[in-house]
Write a protein that holds these residues in place. Sequence first.
Motif, PDB file in Angstrom:
ATOM      1  N   LEU A  92       0.839  -1.200   0.000  1.00  0.00           N
ATOM      2  CA  LEU A  92       0.000   0.000   0.000  1.00  0.00           C
ATOM      3  C   LEU A  92       0.875   1.251   0.000  1.00  0.00           C
ATOM      4  N   GLN A  93       1.944   1.201   0.779  1.00  0.00           N
ATOM      5  CA  GLN A  93       2.893   2.323   0.820  1.00  0.00           C
ATOM      6  C   GLN A  93       3.430   2.617  -0.575  1.00  0.00           C
ATOM      7  N   LEU A  94       3.869   1.554  -1.270  1.00  0.00           N
ATOM      8  CA  LEU A  94       4.440   1.732  -2.603  1.00  0.00           C
ATOM      9  C   LEU A  94       3.411   2.300  -3.568  1.00  0.00           C
ATOM     10  N   ILE A  95       2.161   1.831  -3.441  1.00  0.00           N
ATOM     11  CA  ILE A  95       1.107   2.329  -4.321  1.00  0.00           C
ATOM     12  C   ILE A  95       0.850   3.810  -4.062  1.00  0.00           C
ATOM     13  N   LEU A  96       0.722   4.172  -2.790  1.00  0.00           N
ATOM     14  CA  LEU A  96       0.464   5.574  -2.458  1.00  0.00           C
ATOM     15  C   LEU A  96       1.598   6.464  -2.940  1.00  0.00           C
ATOM     16  N   GLN A  97       2.826   5.967  -2.817  1.00  0.00           N
ATOM     17  CA  GLN A  97       3.967   6.766  -3.253  1.00  0.00           C
ATOM     18  C   GLN A  97       4.002   6.883  -4.772  1.00  0.00           C
ATOM     19  N   ALA A  98       3.658   5.796  -5.455  1.00  0.00           N
ATOM     20  CA  ALA A  98       3.628   5.851  -6.917  1.00  0.00           C
ATOM     21  C   ALA A  98       2.541   6.817  -7.400  1.00  0.00           C
ATOM     22  N   LEU A  99       1.395   6.827  -6.710  1.00  0.00           N
ATOM     23  CA  LEU A  99       0.305   7.734  -7.081  1.00  0.00           C
ATOM     24  C   LEU A  99       0.638   9.172  -6.722  1.00  0.00           C
ATOM     25  N   GLY A 100       1.477   9.338  -5.696  1.00  0.00           N
ATOM     26  CA  GLY A 100       1.753  10.694  -5.212  1.00  0.00           C
ATOM     27  C   GLY A 100       0.677  11.208  -4.280  1.00  0.00           C
ATOM     28  N   THR A 101      -0.234  10.323  -3.841  1.00  0.00           N
ATOM     29  CA  THR A 101      -1.305  10.806  -2.977  1.00  0.00           C
ATOM     30  C   THR A 101      -0.855  10.910  -1.525  1.00  0.00           C
ATOM     31  N   SER A 102       0.182  10.158  -1.159  1.00  0.00           N
ATOM     32  CA  SER A 102       0.743  10.301   0.174  1.00  0.00           C
ATOM     33  C   SER A 102       2.206   9.893   0.128  1.00  0.00           C
ATOM     34  N   GLN A 103       3.046  10.558   0.923  1.00  0.00           N
ATOM     35  CA  GLN A 103       4.436  10.117   0.983  1.00  0.00           C
ATOM     36  C   GLN A 103       4.571   8.864   1.832  1.00  0.00           C
ATOM     37  N   ALA A 104       3.532   8.587   2.621  1.00  0.00           N
ATOM     38  CA  ALA A 104       3.415   7.318   3.350  1.00  0.00           C
ATOM     39  C   ALA A 104       4.672   6.938   4.122  1.00  0.00           C
ATOM     40  N   ASN A 105       5.339   7.912   4.699  1.00  0.00           N
ATOM     41  CA  ASN A 105       6.539   7.630   5.466  1.00  0.00           C
ATOM     42  C   ASN A 105       6.133   7.341   6.907  1.00  0.00           C
ATOM     43  N   GLU A 131       1.710   4.678 -13.434  1.00  0.00           N
ATOM     44  CA  GLU A 131       1.974   3.237 -13.407  1.00  0.00           C
ATOM     45  C   GLU A 131       2.094   2.749 -11.966  1.00  0.00           C
ATOM     46  N   LEU A 132       1.397   1.656 -11.663  1.00  0.00           N
ATOM     47  CA  LEU A 132       1.424   1.126 -10.299  1.00  0.00           C
ATOM     48  C   LEU A 132       2.583   0.145 -10.147  1.00  0.00           C
ATOM     49  N   PRO A 133       3.030  -0.088  -8.913  1.00  0.00           N
ATOM     50  CA  PRO A 133       4.178  -0.977  -8.675  1.00  0.00           C
ATOM     51  C   PRO A 133       4.017  -2.348  -9.334  1.00  0.00           C
ATOM     52  N   SER A 134       2.817  -2.922  -9.293  1.00  0.00           N
ATOM     53  CA  SER A 134       2.652  -4.257  -9.875  1.00  0.00           C
ATOM     54  C   SER A 134       2.900  -4.215 -11.377  1.00  0.00           C
ATOM     55  N   GLU A 135       2.441  -3.131 -12.029  1.00  0.00           N
ATOM     56  CA  GLU A 135       2.706  -3.000 -13.469  1.00  0.00           C
ATOM     57  C   GLU A 135       4.193  -2.853 -13.730  1.00  0.00           C
ATOM     58  N   THR A 136       4.841  -2.016 -12.914  1.00  0.00           N
ATOM     59  CA  THR A 136       6.274  -1.780 -13.091  1.00  0.00           C
ATOM     60  C   THR A 136       7.042  -3.084 -12.993  1.00  0.00           C
ATOM     61  N   ARG A 137       6.685  -3.895 -11.994  1.00  0.00           N
ATOM     62  CA  ARG A 137       7.388  -5.165 -11.814  1.00  0.00           C
ATOM     63  C   ARG A 137       7.187  -6.068 -13.016  1.00  0.00           C
ATOM     64  N   GLU A 138       5.945  -6.121 -13.499  1.00  0.00           N
ATOM     65  CA  GLU A 138       5.631  -6.972 -14.640  1.00  0.00           C
ATOM     66  C   GLU A 138       6.450  -6.548 -15.850  1.00  0.00           C
ATOM     67  N   LYS A 139       6.538  -5.231 -16.057  1.00  0.00           N
ATOM     68  CA  LYS A 139       7.308  -4.713 -17.191  1.00  0.00           C
ATOM     69  C   LYS A 139       8.777  -5.100 -17.078  1.00  0.00           C
ATOM     70  N   LEU A 140       9.303  -5.013 -15.860  1.00  0.00           N
ATOM     71  CA  LEU A 140      10.711  -5.363 -15.670  1.00  0.00           C
ATOM     72  C   LEU A 140      10.953  -6.813 -16.054  1.00  0.00           C
ATOM     73  N   ILE A 141      10.030  -7.668 -15.616  1.00  0.00           N
ATOM     74  CA  ILE A 141      10.183  -9.089 -15.909  1.00  0.00           C
ATOM     75  C   ILE A 141      10.107  -9.331 -17.409  1.00  0.00           C
ATOM     76  N   GLN A 142       9.160  -8.666 -18.062  1.00  0.00           N
ATOM     77  CA  GLN A 142       9.001  -8.857 -19.504  1.00  0.00           C
ATOM     78  C   GLN A 142      10.190  -8.303 -20.266  1.00  0.00           C
TER      79      GLN A 142
END
Lengths: 542, 136
Positions: free
Chosen positions: A239-252, A360-371
């Motif tokens: 959730l932290q990674l998602i919020l940070q990717a969205l920029g909606t919260s720094q979630a620190n 782009e959400l973390p799960s998408e980023t990871r998938e792209k890296l793998i591909q």
Amino acid sequence: MAAPMLRGRCLGRCWALACIDSGSRHGRGAATGFTSSGKRGQSFVAQQPLLTAQKSRKGEHKWAAVVGLEIHAQIASNSKLFSGSQVHFAAPPNSLVSFFDASLPGTLPVLNRRCVEAAVMTGLALNCHINKKSLFDRKHYFYADLPAGYQITQQRLPIAVNGSLAYSVCVGKKWRQVITKTVRIKQIQLEQDSGKSLHDELRSQTLIDLNRAGVGLLEVVLEPDMSCGEEAATAVRELQLILQALGTSQANMAEGQLRVDANISVHHPGEPLGVRTEVKNLNSARFLARAIDYEIQRQINELENGCEILNETRSFDYKLGFMPEPNLPPLLLYDTASLPAGADPQQVINIDRIREQLPELPSETREKLIQQYGILPEHSFALLNEVGLLEFFQNVIKETRAEPKKVTSWVLNIFLGFLKQRNLAVNESPVTPSVLAELLNLLDRKVISSAAAKQVFEELWRSKGKTPSQIVSERKLELMQDEEALERVCHAVMEGHPQVVMDMKRGNPRAINKLIGLVRKVTHNRADPTVIKEILEKQLSS
Amino acid sequence: MWARAVLLGHRSWMGWHRGFTSKTDPQGSGRVTAEVIEHLERLALVDFGSQEAVARLEKAIAFADRLRAVDTEGVEPMESVLEDRCLYLRSDNVVEGNCVEELLQNAHRVVEEYFVAPPGNISLPKQDEQQPFSHN
């Protein structure tokens, strides 16, 4: 894969896939006792000394734990949820407070557009249904850091409901197998943060700073689909990674931008759920898993000793303190189809537009890296788990001809290992992506051996300003390019050690390694061991 | 004093009471148990120390219960007189704050630039521990 980089991931010894044995010792090295700084003066978990679990003579009944989470994330906005005072972490006390935040009579709440957009973005990223109409309520309770005596929240009809959060758990030997788990999201609501209390025991008083009062929060409620501390911690991390990717919260978590309350109960599988207790205000990722597991174990021990689980928060569950917020009409959101014609764009929010602009959400980023690079899933997790590491990796890839697998290995093992040893962040690294790329190029062109490359890396870390090529020539680490000279050396070594050659002929596999070692010594380690081996074998057979 | 107490506790009490009586006492005879009194006292921070006060409370509730005589079948409850208004959205700019001196002027006591409040919440003692209310 070096252990240090697995921070925040489920470490395989997770009890997610098995029930907790009543006889097993809690292996997570649980905290020796902790205070949940009870909100509003309540203490929720009794401080207990850590009990070692009984032997399984008490019965073979297995226990299952159920963990739900309430997560509060501070919205990354310039101003507060209902007022125009600034949102900022460190500032002189009460300097970021407006008349409304101080709850002076005659002031009214005015909703911040950015906060609504942040809530919609987060809801969409978490697969929620966005309520086109949502309502604000007042939740009443008395506390000095809540000057109005109530908090404006969205209890009845929140802005987003019924979503899901996927996270990955590593199980099996060597944590190779990655399993995706999902936790349902009950709702996401907008609410106000309270001020800060500093308790002065000595003078029996509390000092109040209202800088934080009124800051916008997203409360994300996760259903009790998790079964241990590690799962909860992993879900929070995602959730932290998602919020940070969205920029909606720094979630620190360390700065209080992300706070977690856990609801925990235990039961025997097949039987109804047990009594819940609440562990509040967890504000460290590392502590979260341990605190939850400790509470699970505590409940198991209590129940096995015939005691009951007491829930002291129950008196607050009656939701008696709620009433609709009379100063705010319902919040209406639109999509492209329902957008009223001629509406002021500043005054309407279009859900479809926000969906189109989701990053782009973390799960998408990871998938792209793998591909794209053919790396393993667990490596993609590791790359996203460290701030700045992904960017570093991508910059190295851009400037090097070395294979992605090689780059991955160097970045995740050697580079990250050096960082962790010295407790540095990626942006504090003395080695820049270009420098590492240059080194990997030398390695790729077989100018230096793997062992030499590691030596160069160490040198680069210590003395800045030198390029890899400089270090290689200074320390004469280049691989011998002259094949004929190498052949002569091999021949000479073989002649000088006939006994070893005999061993080799007799088929002793270690004999050749001895010869390789001797050749390397003669060449001052400037020959590639694989090439040496080839030459020796060729010379032997001729 | 009791009248104000009833008013304070009343609105929030209504929602809970509705649920309470439907579960335990469908007739709505209006008997208020000690447990309920204790709850009310916690929430409204009011002391219902005497039998007379409790009796008055029961009468007040019975009076309010007459609302139920109105048939509201199929009628959407109104949440706010503003429900047809537009909710104004403000741009995310910093336009307020920075008035610590003004704010602190309202405070009885300050320490440096903090407001000062009494320590924590004082939780009410349990029913049996309470001192009997001296009713005059």
